[in-house]
Design a protein around this motif. Structure first.
Motif, PDB file in Angstrom:
ATOM      1  N   GLU A  19       0.765  -1.287  -0.081  1.00 20.82           N
ATOM      2  CA  GLU A  19      -0.049   0.099   0.013  1.00 20.82           C
ATOM      3  C   GLU A  19       0.750   1.227   0.173  1.00 20.82           C
ATOM      4  OE1 GLU A  19      -2.494  -0.584   3.286  1.00 20.82           O
ATOM      5  OE2 GLU A  19      -3.963  -1.808   2.274  1.00 20.82           O
ATOM      6  N   ASP A  20       2.275   1.305   0.104  1.00 22.88           N
ATOM      7  CA  ASP A  20       3.019   2.370   0.206  1.00 22.88           C
ATOM      8  C   ASP A  20       3.571   2.215  -1.194  1.00 22.88           C
ATOM      9  OD1 ASP A  20       4.576   4.444   0.675  1.00 22.88           O
ATOM     10  OD2 ASP A  20       5.791   3.594   2.305  1.00 22.88           O
ATOM     11  N   SER A  21       4.053   3.383  -1.709  1.00 20.08           N
ATOM     12  CA  SER A  21       4.248   3.462  -3.106  1.00 20.08           C
ATOM     13  C   SER A  21       5.266   4.684  -3.034  1.00 20.08           C
ATOM     14  CB  SER A  21       3.193   4.127  -4.128  1.00 20.08           C
ATOM     15  OG  SER A  21       2.535   5.286  -3.629  1.00 20.08           O
ATOM     16  N   VAL A  22       6.159   4.772  -4.195  1.00 23.20           N
ATOM     17  CA  VAL A  22       7.060   5.884  -4.490  1.00 23.20           C
ATOM     18  C   VAL A  22       6.338   7.105  -5.015  1.00 23.20           C
ATOM     19  CG1 VAL A  22       9.033   4.173  -4.846  1.00 23.20           C
ATOM     20  CG2 VAL A  22       7.620   4.968  -6.793  1.00 23.20           C
ATOM     21  N   ALA A  23       6.595   8.300  -4.714  1.00 24.73           N
ATOM     22  CA  ALA A  23       6.240   9.617  -4.818  1.00 24.73           C
ATOM     23  C   ALA A  23       6.549   9.988  -5.993  1.00 24.73           C
ATOM     24  CB  ALA A  23       6.317  10.634  -3.718  1.00 24.73           C
ATOM     25  N   GLN A  24       7.621   9.880  -6.623  1.00 22.37           N
ATOM     26  CA  GLN A  24       7.978  10.168  -7.869  1.00 22.37           C
ATOM     27  C   GLN A  24       8.690   9.381  -8.604  1.00 22.37           C
ATOM     28  OE1 GLN A  24      11.003  12.872  -6.533  1.00 22.37           O
ATOM     29  NE2 GLN A  24       9.745  14.577  -6.403  1.00 22.37           N
ATOM     30  N   ARG A  25       8.892   9.415  -9.993  1.00 18.47           N
ATOM     31  CA  ARG A  25       9.602   8.373 -10.860  1.00 18.47           C
ATOM     32  C   ARG A  25      10.829   7.606 -10.184  1.00 18.47           C
ATOM     33  NH1 ARG A  25      12.931   8.629 -15.685  1.00 18.47           N
ATOM     34  NH2 ARG A  25      12.056   7.047 -17.115  1.00 18.47           N
ATOM     35  N   PHE A  26      10.771   6.478 -10.138  1.00 16.42           N
ATOM     36  CA  PHE A  26      11.816   5.752  -9.089  1.00 16.42           C
ATOM     37  C   PHE A  26      12.802   4.953 -10.312  1.00 16.42           C
ATOM     38  CE2 PHE A  26      13.570   2.272  -6.589  1.00 16.42           C
ATOM     39  CZ  PHE A  26      14.255   3.038  -5.510  1.00 16.42           C
ATOM     40  N   SER A  27      14.055   5.323 -10.202  1.00 19.32           N
ATOM     41  CA  SER A  27      15.020   4.781 -11.341  1.00 19.32           C
ATOM     42  C   SER A  27      16.352   4.517 -10.414  1.00 19.32           C
ATOM     43  CB  SER A  27      15.285   5.886 -12.403  1.00 19.32           C
ATOM     44  OG  SER A  27      16.122   7.038 -11.943  1.00 19.32           O
ATOM     45  N   SER A  38       3.817   0.506  -6.468  1.00 15.39           N
ATOM     46  CA  SER A  38       3.902   0.247  -5.243  1.00 15.39           C
ATOM     47  C   SER A  38       5.289  -0.310  -5.006  1.00 15.39           C
ATOM     48  CB  SER A  38       2.870  -1.182  -5.313  1.00 15.39           C
ATOM     49  OG  SER A  38       3.179  -2.233  -4.028  1.00 15.39           O
ATOM     50  N   LYS A  39       5.496  -0.187  -3.545  1.00 19.62           N
ATOM     51  CA  LYS A  39       7.009  -0.510  -3.120  1.00 19.62           C
ATOM     52  C   LYS A  39       7.125  -1.892  -3.440  1.00 19.62           C
ATOM     53  CE  LYS A  39       8.090   3.359  -0.670  1.00 19.62           C
ATOM     54  NZ  LYS A  39       8.407   4.161   0.718  1.00 19.62           N
ATOM     55  N   LEU A  40       6.023  -2.748  -3.243  1.00 19.32           N
ATOM     56  CA  LEU A  40       6.033  -4.263  -3.211  1.00 19.32           C
ATOM     57  C   LEU A  40       6.535  -4.694  -4.437  1.00 19.32           C
ATOM     58  CD1 LEU A  40       5.997  -7.069  -1.756  1.00 19.32           C
ATOM     59  CD2 LEU A  40       3.278  -6.957  -2.282  1.00 19.32           C
ATOM     60  N   THR A  41       5.738  -3.942  -5.638  1.00 22.88           N
ATOM     61  CA  THR A  41       6.211  -4.491  -6.957  1.00 22.88           C
ATOM     62  C   THR A  41       7.482  -4.051  -7.369  1.00 22.88           C
ATOM     63  OG1 THR A  41       3.665  -3.860  -7.708  1.00 22.88           O
ATOM     64  CG2 THR A  41       5.570  -3.716  -9.510  1.00 22.88           C
ATOM     65  N   ILE A  42       8.002  -3.061  -6.962  1.00 23.00           N
ATOM     66  CA  ILE A  42       9.390  -2.729  -7.224  1.00 23.00           C
ATOM     67  C   ILE A  42      10.476  -3.574  -6.363  1.00 23.00           C
ATOM     68  CG2 ILE A  42      11.201  -0.864  -6.722  1.00 23.00           C
ATOM     69  CD1 ILE A  42       9.119   1.305  -6.738  1.00 23.00           C
ATOM     70  N   ILE A  85      20.237  -6.449  -3.251  1.00 22.19           N
ATOM     71  CA  ILE A  85      19.602  -6.702  -2.102  1.00 22.19           C
ATOM     72  C   ILE A  85      19.553  -5.374  -0.940  1.00 22.19           C
ATOM     73  CG2 ILE A  85      19.896  -8.118  -0.122  1.00 22.19           C
ATOM     74  CD1 ILE A  85      18.614  -9.446  -2.792  1.00 22.19           C
ATOM     75  N   PRO A  86      20.714  -4.723  -0.909  1.00 20.55           N
ATOM     76  CA  PRO A  86      20.833  -3.489   0.040  1.00 20.55           C
ATOM     77  C   PRO A  86      19.482  -2.544  -0.524  1.00 20.55           C
ATOM     78  CG  PRO A  86      22.842  -4.191  -0.458  1.00 20.55           C
ATOM     79  CD  PRO A  86      22.226  -4.967  -1.331  1.00 20.55           C
ATOM     80  N   THR A  87      19.136  -2.266  -1.705  1.00 17.38           N
ATOM     81  CA  THR A  87      18.354  -1.557  -2.103  1.00 17.38           C
ATOM     82  C   THR A  87      16.831  -2.146  -1.850  1.00 17.38           C
ATOM     83  OG1 THR A  87      19.513  -0.788  -4.131  1.00 17.38           O
ATOM     84  CG2 THR A  87      17.058  -0.575  -4.113  1.00 17.38           C
ATOM     85  N   SER A  95      22.345  -5.287 -14.011  1.00 14.67           N
ATOM     86  CA  SER A  95      22.739  -5.188 -15.239  1.00 14.67           C
ATOM     87  C   SER A  95      22.789  -4.249 -16.180  1.00 14.67           C
ATOM     88  CB  SER A  95      22.847  -6.614 -15.953  1.00 14.67           C
ATOM     89  OG  SER A  95      23.044  -7.534 -15.258  1.00 14.67           O
ATOM     90  N   ASN A  96      21.339  -3.575 -15.953  1.00 17.10           N
ATOM     91  CA  ASN A  96      20.854  -2.509 -16.709  1.00 17.10           C
ATOM     92  C   ASN A  96      20.226  -1.730 -15.851  1.00 17.10           C
ATOM     93  OD1 ASN A  96      21.746  -3.316 -19.687  1.00 17.10           O
ATOM     94  ND2 ASN A  96      20.230  -5.125 -19.012  1.00 17.10           N
ATOM     95  N   PRO A  97      19.961  -0.360 -16.206  1.00 15.51           N
ATOM     96  CA  PRO A  97      19.049   0.772 -15.415  1.00 15.51           C
ATOM     97  C   PRO A  97      17.579   0.157 -15.319  1.00 15.51           C
ATOM     98  CG  PRO A  97      20.214   1.879 -17.004  1.00 15.51           C
ATOM     99  CD  PRO A  97      20.348   0.465 -17.456  1.00 15.51           C
ATOM    100  N   MET A  98      17.025   0.453 -14.299  1.00 18.41           N
ATOM    101  CA  MET A  98      15.421   0.067 -14.132  1.00 18.41           C
ATOM    102  C   MET A  98      14.763   1.177 -13.473  1.00 18.41           C
ATOM    103  SD  MET A  98      15.723  -3.918 -12.249  1.00 18.41           S
ATOM    104  CE  MET A  98      13.846  -4.020 -12.656  1.00 18.41           C
ATOM    105  N   VAL A  99      13.786   1.419 -14.238  1.00 20.00           N
ATOM    106  CA  VAL A  99      12.619   2.460 -13.657  1.00 20.00           C
ATOM    107  C   VAL A  99      11.293   2.108 -13.533  1.00 20.00           C
ATOM    108  CG1 VAL A  99      11.875   4.866 -15.016  1.00 20.00           C
ATOM    109  CG2 VAL A  99      14.011   3.994 -15.484  1.00 20.00           C
ATOM    110  N   TRP A 100      10.691   3.060 -12.694  1.00 15.27           N
ATOM    111  CA  TRP A 100       9.333   2.584 -12.365  1.00 15.27           C
ATOM    112  C   TRP A 100       8.519   4.087 -12.126  1.00 15.27           C
ATOM    113  CZ3 TRP A 100      13.277   0.212 -10.084  1.00 15.27           C
ATOM    114  CH2 TRP A 100      13.434  -1.317 -10.131  1.00 15.27           C
ATOM    115  N   ASP A 101       7.281   4.091 -12.673  1.00 16.65           N
ATOM    116  CA  ASP A 101       6.452   5.232 -12.718  1.00 16.65           C
ATOM    117  C   ASP A 101       6.332   5.848 -11.211  1.00 16.65           C
ATOM    118  OD1 ASP A 101       6.675   5.326 -15.322  1.00 16.65           O
ATOM    119  OD2 ASP A 101       4.835   4.182 -15.572  1.00 16.65           O
ATOM    120  N   ALA A 102       5.929   7.081 -11.056  1.00 18.53           N
ATOM    121  CA  ALA A 102       5.452   7.584  -9.800  1.00 18.53           C
ATOM    122  C   ALA A 102       4.325   6.819  -9.397  1.00 18.53           C
ATOM    123  CB  ALA A 102       5.281   8.948  -9.899  1.00 18.53           C
ATOM    124  N   ALA A 103       3.884   6.681  -8.028  1.00 21.15           N
ATOM    125  CA  ALA A 103       3.051   5.861  -7.459  1.00 21.15           C
ATOM    126  C   ALA A 103       2.880   4.401  -7.714  1.00 21.15           C
ATOM    127  CB  ALA A 103       1.520   6.482  -8.000  1.00 21.15           C
TER     128      ALA A 103
END
Length: 346
Positions: A112-120, A163-167, A128-130, A153-161
């Motif tokens: 239910e918690d999410s990132v407020a901005q685009r997370f890259s 879910s932290k569980l998805t990331i 694992i530390p991340t 191995s490559n950059p990863m990006v998630w949109d704002a909002a």
């Protein structure tokens, strides 16, 4: 340790604060149910019926730990699940109010918690530390971690909002780990994936005098949709094409192999996966194994023993023998309650 023979079982319910510190026992629980599962995103749910006795429960912040005591000399009680209260419904009766309360897994806190901005994340980011940092950002600190030097191995990006569980689960997949889960004691588990064939057997269910399973059980097979090839494609970039890996079932002893299907190839695929070629290959092999696991599903009722989703069990009733992984366990919270389990044969 023997779990057969006479029992004097009981359920206990411990009220916890928002950091899982025990406060006191909850009296007045008159019924309920609980389910833990490897097949759902949040890993389970529960419900309780609680007679009002001045327990002073804060429905918004308190938590409850559901504990089973088998009543067997020499065997300690163990937690089945640690849950959060949600949606309390109070009914008045002729004697005292009764609360009917739904419970959510602690996984809901992360979901239910999410990132407020685009997370890259940049290539080379330690995975694992991340993951641990993301869990801690939700306020949760009780985490059991299997360390790893794996990096992106490559950059990863998630949109704002998002879910932290998805990331977190995307990152764990890139490291070759299990999806995040929470054990009965309420601890988040960050662990390397282990193939079913390589896991230790957690319990053996045998026929005879030591049997703790019901004599009636069901076995269901789905033979038509089982793949014999799985392809995993990575994430490419402008400067490098996407890596890919495949796993193929060419085992002459497997009824689902290419040769035993007359050369017919049934392929499933997954794209956009982050990871090295080694990670992609391991994931392709894992996905092929997992896609084959629904071939045989067992439904068994047994006495309650300390097991977790994805544990491996040996099942040896009369007329059948199988090794299986636990997919789902459902409990009726009564003194004579059994575990209704769903397993998948390996």
């Amino acid at each position: 340790m023997s779990y057969s023979g006479a029992r004097r079982p009981r359920w206990r319910y411990m009220l916890l604060d928002a950091t899982d510190v025990p406060l006191r026992a909850i009296d007045g629980v008159s019924g309920g149910s609980c389910e833990v599962a490897a097949t759902t995103r949040l890993g389970g749910s529960a419900s309780l019926t609680i007679d009002e006795r001045g327990q002073e429960i804060d429905w918004m912040s308190h938590r409850v730990q559901i504990i089973y005591d088998p009543g067997i000399r020499g065997i300690d009680a163990w937690p089945i699940a640690t849950m959060m209260f949600t949606s309390p419904k109070t009914k008045s009766t002729s004697t005292r109010p009764v609360h009917e309360v739904a419970l959510l897994s602690k996984m809901a806190i992360i979901d239910e918690d999410s990132v407020a901005q685009r997370f890259s994340l940049a290539a080379g980011t330690p995975i694992i530390p991340t993951v641990v940092s993301l869990i801690q950002s939700t306020g949760e600190t009780r985490i059991a971690v299997t360390d790893s030097d794996a990096t992106l191995s490559n950059p990863m990006v998630w949109d704002a909002a998002e879910s932290k569980l998805t990331i977190i689960n995307d990152l764990l997949a890139a490291a070759g780990y299990w999806s995040l889960w929470c054990d009965g004691g309420g601890q988040y588990r960050v662990e390397s994936y282990i193939a079913p064939a390589d896991r230790a057997v957690a319990f053996t269910f045998e026929a005879g005098d030591v049997a703790i399973h019901a004599s009636g059980w069901d076995r269901e097979q789905d033979l038509s949709s089982v793949p014999n090839r799985y392809v995993v494609v990575g994430s490419g970039s402008d400067s490098a094409p996407a890596l890919s890996a495949e796993a193929v079932n060419e085992n002459p002893d497997s009824p689902f192999s290419i040769q035993n299907r007359g050369g017919r190839v049934i392929t499933r695929s997954e794209t956009g996966v982050e990871g090295s070629l080694q990670v992609l290959q391991a994931l392709a092999e894992r996905r092929l194994r997992d896609a084959m696991s629904p071939v045989a599903k067992l439904s068994v009722s047994h006495a309650i023993v300390p097991l977790n989703p994805n544990d491996v069990v040996d099942f040896r009733p009369r007329g059948h023998s199988a090794r299986a992984t636990i997919q789902r366990m459902s409990y009726g919270l009564t003194f004579d309650g059994q575990c209704s389990a769903e397993w998948r044969e390996i």
